[in-house]
Design a protein around this motif. Structure first.
Motif, mmCIF file in Angstrom:
data_model
loop_
_atom_site.group_PDB
_atom_site.id
_atom_site.type_symbol
_atom_site.label_atom_id
_atom_site.label_comp_id
_atom_site.label_asym_id
_atom_site.label_seq_id
_atom_site.Cartn_x
_atom_site.Cartn_y
_atom_site.Cartn_z
ATOM 1 N N LEU A 32 31.740 -28.355 -26.686
ATOM 2 C CA LEU A 32 30.747 -27.588 -25.932
ATOM 3 C C LEU A 32 29.564 -27.204 -26.822
ATOM 4 C CD1 LEU A 32 32.763 -25.080 -23.753
ATOM 5 C CD2 LEU A 32 31.258 -26.889 -22.968
ATOM 6 N N SER A 33 29.804 -27.265 -28.114
ATOM 7 C CA SER A 33 28.790 -26.802 -29.041
ATOM 8 C C SER A 33 27.525 -27.640 -28.929
ATOM 9 C CB SER A 33 29.336 -26.892 -30.466
ATOM 10 O OG SER A 33 28.282 -26.893 -31.372
ATOM 11 N N PRO A 34 26.361 -26.979 -28.891
ATOM 12 C CA PRO A 34 25.112 -27.733 -28.801
ATOM 13 C C PRO A 34 24.721 -28.375 -30.128
ATOM 14 C CG PRO A 34 24.670 -25.379 -28.862
ATOM 15 C CD PRO A 34 26.153 -25.537 -28.828
ATOM 16 N N ARG A 35 25.361 -27.981 -31.213
ATOM 17 C CA ARG A 35 24.942 -28.508 -32.513
ATOM 18 C C ARG A 35 25.593 -29.870 -32.778
ATOM 19 N NH1 ARG A 35 26.516 -23.457 -36.020
ATOM 20 N NH2 ARG A 35 25.831 -21.853 -34.588
ATOM 21 N N ASN A 36 24.916 -30.698 -33.469
ATOM 22 C CA ASN A 36 25.423 -32.030 -33.746
ATOM 23 C C ASN A 36 25.703 -32.171 -35.239
ATOM 24 O OD1 ASN A 36 25.909 -34.708 -34.097
ATOM 25 N ND2 ASN A 36 24.219 -35.393 -32.792
ATOM 26 N N PRO A 37 26.943 -32.348 -35.620
ATOM 27 C CA PRO A 37 27.257 -32.420 -37.053
ATOM 28 C C PRO A 37 26.603 -33.607 -37.739
ATOM 29 C CG PRO A 37 29.190 -32.894 -35.712
ATOM 30 C CD PRO A 37 28.147 -32.397 -34.781
ATOM 31 N N ALA A 38 26.416 -34.709 -37.009
ATOM 32 C CA ALA A 38 25.818 -35.894 -37.639
ATOM 33 C C ALA A 38 24.402 -35.598 -38.113
ATOM 34 C CB ALA A 38 25.815 -37.056 -36.648
ATOM 35 N N GLU A 39 23.641 -34.864 -37.267
ATOM 36 C CA GLU A 39 22.274 -34.507 -37.663
ATOM 37 C C GLU A 39 22.291 -33.696 -38.950
ATOM 38 O OE1 GLU A 39 19.538 -35.467 -36.382
ATOM 39 O OE2 GLU A 39 20.377 -36.503 -34.636
#
Lengths: 351, 279, 325
Positions: free
Chosen positions: A48-55
């Motif tokens: 659900l998290s809006p953050r993207n770990p790849a970025e």
């Protein structure tokens, strides 16, 4: 011989097995379902998290001063997304997550990219186990004994005072107690807690002493609160035990106190507290988030906290998986072993 | 009223009730009569020890500890009460259906749902959610997340209470005296359920305040509306322990500890009277 | 041919263990029973504790649903009744429970149960209801003034059991199922309650099913007896015939173990039969044949199959392969 046709046919019992095997299978099914639900909820929350770990990985690489052309960045992004499995649709990610749980391979860690999350977890695991295992066992022994003793002499003044001290501390959230410890030991007594780099765990005196020098203060805070927990629980159990007719009879008959303690009240309390101990031992695989964070102790809890704030989902889900497995398996084992310890409970007994 | 009188015979209960009432009044009244918004910084001189003008001293952010403590206690209380109410509502709905339904499939599903919520390690999940939406989470938001994740244990209790009531003989007596389902629930079960729920609610307040404090100490709740947890957070941020600003943390902590302990004493008395002494 | 009020056809009740209930064992195992013919009678159901008496009573009261077999009320499946038929069932069949302290809710006045029964089940108006309640209370030896507005805590156990009987008799049911109504009372009070039950039969024409573990009281009020063992009925018939000439090995043991106050200490010298001392084990409950097989001195290979009811003489039947010819 009688005519067989006359007799009513015996009713089929479903599947016939001994009650022990049947309840084992039933519990096992339930345990698997419970673990699955817990994992699914955790998985969904992370996605659900809006953050993207790849970025974040990309920006870190770029931040390190590596110059890249836009196509290269795009290619890199795709590679990283692929590594984390984030380029696939949600249900495929879910299935590969469940696979990773079965094989205990949680993919690369973000915090320490590209080290596998599992390697980092196993680096921190011994620290947490060292801290929590010793703290749990010490506090259990002291707490249960204190509780039983308080239960026997419950009308003495000293016991009353002790009980009210416990009542005051018992409802406090753990963090408040931990802060109080920090204030006393660091603020007033000015004791220095060293900062050590996490060494790989080897069974040497050096590592153990390094662990101890870091662990004693957080352990002490856990022990104090847990002793109160165990003591309050044991006290309540001892009070119930005292009300049982056979124990009351023994007291009236004037049995020596140490015998009363050992055979009558102690036994009743111990049976229940042993299972509670097993449950809390199952809980140590999740790490002690609050303790480790407040005392800056290098264990699973700190790792978990760091992985949460940096969106290191693989590490985070790895730790949560261990924690869920620990709790459910411990309660499963207790359910199965309990009838052997407690003669009052039988498999399949009772209406 | 008669019940209250009978229980007030216990001294510890009297003291606890007085403490809780006094602290609630302190936390409600003081923020109302302050000349300025208690959330503002730099309204009084910094780092002043307790004096006549500032009875509890002042913080490094230029706030009066006396006022901040009241405001923080008020927020913690409001949050705990809202969260506990929601938690008990969810726990009661699911627990009573799981314990009261005749449909064995519904019962099995709900029971296993309750069990699952009892084992998920909700502190990490709570921290994750709170850290993701920290900016948008007000008091209500934090309260609802705590309630949504923490209802498992209470639900299990309520389920077993309802199941116990259904098996009691007086249930059958009522059915054979022509009671309808509604009358049975309203007249026979309600007194038991209300007692249980009131205890669950009070416990819920302690539980939820504790959780919120934990979250705030991690610094992942909205820091604009101070609670006891955020007060602790700021004392850590400004290293009040090392700088000897003892008044900053001592007064809020003592009030907090006294409040929780008094609540707990009240609950213990209620449990002893309502549940253990019921028969 | 009269339709019996309650008829059980090969009724079994399995209790599941655990949440899903995969582990199951029978508490009642293949019971056939007919109650309520043309004229009222006092039936007794006797068995040791844990033999399934109470479960059987709850099945007959439509509290528990049988796992297999059919429980019939007036020839219809009890669990397929319409709403109006359920109401009639409650008017016809009434329970009296073992523990008088738990029969009534501590938070309600006892009177409210009586009023509810009179108003909701009999559809009487307020005046008639009060009159009916007063009459019934008088029958059990209490007065309305003594009962009005009081909660169960304010009565003694004996009074509560009288109230419980009054509540059940208020609707003048055809059958009263009394599950150990006197076992929680003082011995001196027991005979009063038993006499009350007996006169209820005379006065209201109510059949009574008296469930007990005590053969002496059963013999005192009963006309017909059912002996139950580990979930099955092993012997049934006229109570005098069964007591004077028990057929099933278990019934013999049960009668043999009855203490006789005239024997005094002599009774202690008697060896207690082993059956009555052992805990019921799950493996016994799971047996498909005769449940008495572990203790029976006369057992044969045939006993591993479920025995059928055999009529040995008029109104005296036994479920034992010994009497099968």
């Amino acid at each position: 011989m009688a005519d067989r046709g006359l007799r009513p046919k015996p009713k089929s019992l479903g599947f016939m097995a001994t009650p022990l095997v049947q309840s084992l299978i039933e519990r096992l099914i339930l345990v698997i379902f419970t673990i699955w639900t817990g994992l699914t909820i955790s998985f969904l929350v992370t996605r659900l998290s809006p953050r993207n770990p790849a970025e974040q990985v990309l920006s870190r690489i770029q931040g390190a001063g590596v110059f890249m052309r836009p196509e290269e960045i795009e290619a890199m992004r795709r590679t990283v997304m692929g590594l984390f499995g984030l380029d696939k649709p949600l249900w495929e990610q879910y299935i590969s997550f469940l696979q990773s749980v079965l094989t205990f391979k949680f993919g690369p860690s973000l915090l320490n990219f590209p080290v596998p999350a599992n390697d980092i977890i196993s680096l921190y695991m011994p620290w947490t186990i060292f801290l929590l295992l010793t703290a749990t066992i010490i506090s259990w022994i002291i707490g249960v004994v204190v509780g039983i003793v308080m239960g026997i002499w419950e009308h003495k003044k000293a016991v009353k005072i002790l009980e009210y001290t416990f009542i005051t501390i018992f409802p406090l959230p753990y963090v408040v107690l931990a802060i109080a410890f920090l204030i006393i030991f660091v603020g007033i007594l000015r004791i220095y807690i060293g900062v050590t780099i996490v060494p790989t765990f080897t069974l040497s005196l050096e590592t153990l002493s390094a662990m101890f020098s870091r662990a004693w203060l957080p352990a002490l805070s856990i022990i104090v609160l847990s002793i109160i927990n165990w003591a309050m629980g044991s006290l309540a159990l001892a009070r119930t035990a005292k009300r049982e007719p056979h124990v009351f009879y023994a007291m009236v008959r004037g049995i020596p106190t140490n015998l009363l303690l050992k055979r009558y009240i102690g036994k009743n309390v111990l049976i229940l507290q042993v299972t509670a101990l097993a449950l809390s031992l199952g809980g140590i695989f999740g790490g002690a988030l609050a303790t480790e964070y407040i005392f800056n102790y290098p264990g699973l809890g700190t790792l978990l906290y760091n992985s949460i704030v940096t969106n290191d989902f693989n590490t985070m889900l790895g730790i949560i998986t261990y924690s869920i497995l620990g709790v459910t398996i411990a309660s499963f084992v207790i359910d199965m072993v309990y009838p052997f310890i407690d003669p009052r409970v039988r498999y399949g007994g009772g209406e | 009223m008669e019940e209250v009188n009978r229980m007030a015979r216990h001294l510890d209960l009297k003291i606890s009730l007085a403490v809780v009432i006094a602290l609630v009044m302190y936390s409600v009244i003081v923020p109302q009569i302050t000349p300025y918004d208690p959330r503002l910084w730099n309204v009084v001189p910094r780092d002043k020890p307790p004096s006549l003008q500032y009875p509890f001293g002042t913080t490094s952010m230029g706030q009066d500890v006396f006022i901040v403590t009241a405001w923080a206690l008020r927020n913690s209380l409001v949050l705990g009460t809202i969260a506990a109410a929601m938690l008990v509502l969810i726990a009661f709905t699911i627990g009573s259906i799981a314990g009261g339904t005749k449909n064995s499939i519904v019962r099995a599903i709900l029971t296993y749902l309750i069990d699952s919520f009892c084992v998920i390690p909700f502190l990490p999940i709570l921290i994750l959610i709170a850290s993701l939406w920290r900016e948008r989470l007000g008091i209500i938001g934090t309260a609802s997340i705590i309630a949504l994740l923490g209802w498992g244990g209470q639900s299990r209790n309520i389920r077993s209470v309802i199941m116990g009531l259904r098996e009691r003989t007086f249930t059958y007596t009522a059915i054979f005296s022509g009671y309808g389902t509604l009358k049975l629930i309203y007249k026979s079960y309600l007194p038991y359920i209300v007692r249980w729920l009131s205890i669950a609610f009070l416990f819920g307040i302690i539980f939820c305040i504790g959780l919120e404090t934990t979250l705030s100490v991690f610094g992942i709740t909205s820091l604009e509306n101070p609670t006891i947890g955020t007060v602790i957070f700021w004392t850590r941020e400004y290293q009040a322990y090392l700088r000897g600003l003892w008044w900053w943390y001592t007064f809020p902590l003592i009030f907090f500890i006294v409040f929780l302990a008094s609540m707990y004493v009240i609950i213990r008395r209620l449990v002893a009277r309502f549940i253990e002494g019921e028969r | 041919m009269v339709i019996p009020l309650i008829e059980l056809v090969n009724v079994s009740k399995y209790f599941g263990y655990g949440v899903i209930g995969l582990v199951r064992f029978p508490a009642v195992d293949g019971v056939d029973l007919k109650i309520g013919g043309e004229k009222p009678e006092v039936l007794t159901l006797v068995g040791e504790s844990g033999c399934g008496k109470s479960t059987l009573a709850k099945i007959m009261l439509r509290i528990l649903r049988p796992t297999s077999g059919v429980a019939k009320y007036m020839g219809k499946d009890m669990w397929r009744l319409k709403r109006s038929e359920v109401r009639r069932f409650i008017r016809d069949v009434q329970p009296i429970f073992q523990d008088p302290m738990d029969t009534f809710n501590l938070f309600e006045s006892v009177e409210s149960y009586l009023i509810s029964a009179a108003r909701n089940l009999l559809k009487l108006n307020e005046e008639q209801a009060t009159e009916r309640i007063a009459q019934t209370l008088e029958f059990v030896g209490l007065t309305l003034d003594k009962v009005r507005g009081k909660r169960p805590q304010e009565f003694s156990g004996g009074e509560l059991q009288r109230l419980s009987i009054a509540r059940a008799l208020l609707v003048q049911p055809k059958l009263l199922i009394a599950d150990e109504p006197v076992s929680m009372l003082d011995a001196s009070l027991r005979i009063n309650i038993l006499n009350l039950l007996r006169s209820a039969k005379e006065e209201f024409g109510t059949s009574i099913l008296y469930i007990t573990h005590d053969l002496a009281t059963a013999n005192y009020i009963g006309e017909k007896i059912f002996v139950m063992y580990r979930g099955s009925i092993v012997e049934q018939g006229n109570i005098e015939k069964v007591i004077n000439k028990p057929l099933h090995p278990y019934t013999k043991v049960l009668l043999d173990s009855l203490p006789d106050y005239r024997m005094g200490r002599e009774w202690f010298k008697k060896q207690l039969p082993q059956t009555l001392r052992t805990v019921i084990e799950v493996r016994e409950m799971l047996l498909k044949g005769c449940k008495y097989i572990y203790y029976c001195p006369y057992k044969t290979q045939q006993c591993y199959e479920k025995p059928i009811m055999i009529e040995v003489e008029k109104s005296h039947e036994v479920a034992c392969w010994m009497y099968y010819e």
